[in-house]
Scaffold this motif. Sequence first.
Motif, PDB file in Angstrom:
ATOM      1  N   ASP A   1      40.733  39.920  41.946  1.00 35.41           N
ATOM      2  CA  ASP A   1      39.795  40.665  41.119  1.00 35.41           C
ATOM      3  C   ASP A   1      39.153  39.686  40.142  1.00 35.41           C
ATOM      4  N   ARG A   2      37.852  39.818  39.913  1.00 31.99           N
ATOM      5  CA  ARG A   2      37.166  38.862  39.059  1.00 31.99           C
ATOM      6  C   ARG A   2      37.712  38.853  37.639  1.00 31.99           C
ATOM      7  N   ALA A   3      38.384  39.905  37.201  1.00 31.44           N
ATOM      8  CA  ALA A   3      38.957  39.920  35.856  1.00 31.44           C
ATOM      9  C   ALA A   3      40.163  38.993  35.743  1.00 31.44           C
ATOM     10  N   ILE A   4      40.727  38.571  36.888  1.00 36.18           N
ATOM     11  CA  ILE A   4      41.857  37.648  36.829  1.00 36.18           C
ATOM     12  C   ILE A   4      41.548  36.353  37.566  1.00 36.18           C
ATOM     13  N   ASP A   5      40.271  36.030  37.688  1.00 33.82           N
ATOM     14  CA  ASP A   5      39.834  34.792  38.304  1.00 33.82           C
ATOM     15  C   ASP A   5      39.608  33.763  37.197  1.00 33.82           C
TER      16      ASP A   5
ATOM     17  N   PRO B   1      43.938  37.755  30.742  1.00 30.13           N
ATOM     18  CA  PRO B   1      45.069  38.454  31.364  1.00 30.13           C
ATOM     19  C   PRO B   1      46.031  37.503  32.052  1.00 30.13           C
ATOM     20  N   GLY B   2      47.285  37.916  32.122  1.00 30.86           N
ATOM     21  CA  GLY B   2      48.365  37.035  32.535  1.00 30.86           C
ATOM     22  C   GLY B   2      48.246  36.406  33.901  1.00 30.86           C
ATOM     23  N   ASN B   3      47.764  37.138  34.896  1.00 30.70           N
ATOM     24  CA  ASN B   3      47.746  36.586  36.241  1.00 30.70           C
ATOM     25  C   ASN B   3      46.751  35.453  36.418  1.00 30.70           C
TER      26      ASN B   3
ATOM     27  N   ALA C   1      47.221  43.949  32.619  1.00 26.02           N
ATOM     28  CA  ALA C   1      46.391  43.169  31.701  1.00 26.02           C
ATOM     29  C   ALA C   1      44.965  43.010  32.214  1.00 26.02           C
ATOM     30  N   ALA C   2      44.797  42.905  33.536  1.00 26.43           N
ATOM     31  CA  ALA C   2      43.447  42.766  34.086  1.00 26.43           C
ATOM     32  C   ALA C   2      42.616  44.011  33.807  1.00 26.43           C
TER      33      ALA C   2
END
Length: 452
Positions: free
Chosen positions: A76-80, A414-416, A398-399
């Motif tokens: 997901d772009r929120a965790i890239d 976010p953590g990932n 978190a994402a």
Amino acid sequence: MLSIRDQIARRSLTPGAKLPSIRAVARTMRVSKSTVVEAYDRLAAEGVIRSRPGSGFYSAAPLAPLSLAELAPRLDRAIDPFWVSRQSLEAKDEVLKPGCGWLPGTWMPEEETRRALRSLARTKDMAALTDYGTPLGLGSLRQLLSRRMAEQGFEARPEQILLTDSGTQAIDLVCRLLVQPGDVVLVDDPCYFNFLALLRAQQVHVIGVPYTPAGPNLQLFEEALARHRPRLYITNSGLHNPTGASLSAGTAHRLLRLAEDHDLIVIEDDIFADFEVEPAARLAALDGLDRVVRIGSFSKTLSASFRCGYIAARRDWIDKLTDLRIATGFASSRLSEELVFCVLGSSGYRKYLEALRMRLGSAMVAVAARLRSLDIEPWVMPKAGMLVWCRLPHGLDAAEVARHALSEGVVLAPGNVFSASQTASGFMRFNVAQCMDDRIFAVIEKAMRQAA
């Protein structure tokens, strides 16, 4: 067929590589052989594959351009990490950035920087303003770094220090020298997310080792060494990014014994050294720059605009790294190096660091209290620095929280983003220096409600 096109885009299917037989594809994909024949004929007509009678089908497409996004898992772009970096770097002034990894501009040594710029502008030596730098970098700055390292307990002679354009370039050069595509590299889990991005570009296999408040989990570290036979380990051993934890002396000694037993090379990123109040154990100091390479830069405490980092390593490695430096960047930035030398050598810089450490200490206590009021709990309270790694409440993702916060003009981390194993979905990294605006906590609280 999409799977073949995807393999070509990811460079896992190179020109001339043999494709699975029609029967094998039909069995694997659970379709009829006539369907596979039709798909192969279509790809052959487009020039993507080529048929060799009596032999089978082979890839005919040229090698695809390297795409780091394609090499990575479909996140997901929120965790890239690339996306997070772009959001932080491209954000307008009104966007709040508690997820970024640098100090606000107003926290930097403004007066010392202006003084250095004025001094350099008045110099009669125009070479400092116009010429290429030397291959190793400015001699006076390397001598200064050598003295600073001696104060920290280990010897690195000026000829063992190579100046680079940044800490990131320093790691990139070391990786170019020491690893090949397909090699295994260990990282902490979590780790600085650009380690993951950079290693992706090197096309190596990345294995994460869980991190503890005292350093990597040594039992799992040893198991990873035995199982994967890695070539390299990359870490922060001072103030760890993202956790803010500090490497203990006992863990450092044991880690180096394991590294020697398994012929492992260590890159120690020491970019946060100047934030420390009480220096933690340093692998480079304990090892004497034998199998440990120390890298760093000045973007966190001086200026991100002065593009200057360094590598301290064995002399024979420095010779080879210098050749790589010339091949990839030709020469160092003498202007940046002169400015860094001018600021680092001033008494004002030491006074600035003392005040900065106190300011960050107060911010850490205040921000941790604000986060706890939202049931966001620090994983460990850092001894110094600006980063704190926190666990979100109620099993929140978190994402998802970061997505909602971004819509309100707040960039979170976010953590990932930091996890090679993608097991940190319930964590988030905060930069306490970037958390001085009350609006941040109101947005986080709202984002958590929306993500629940």
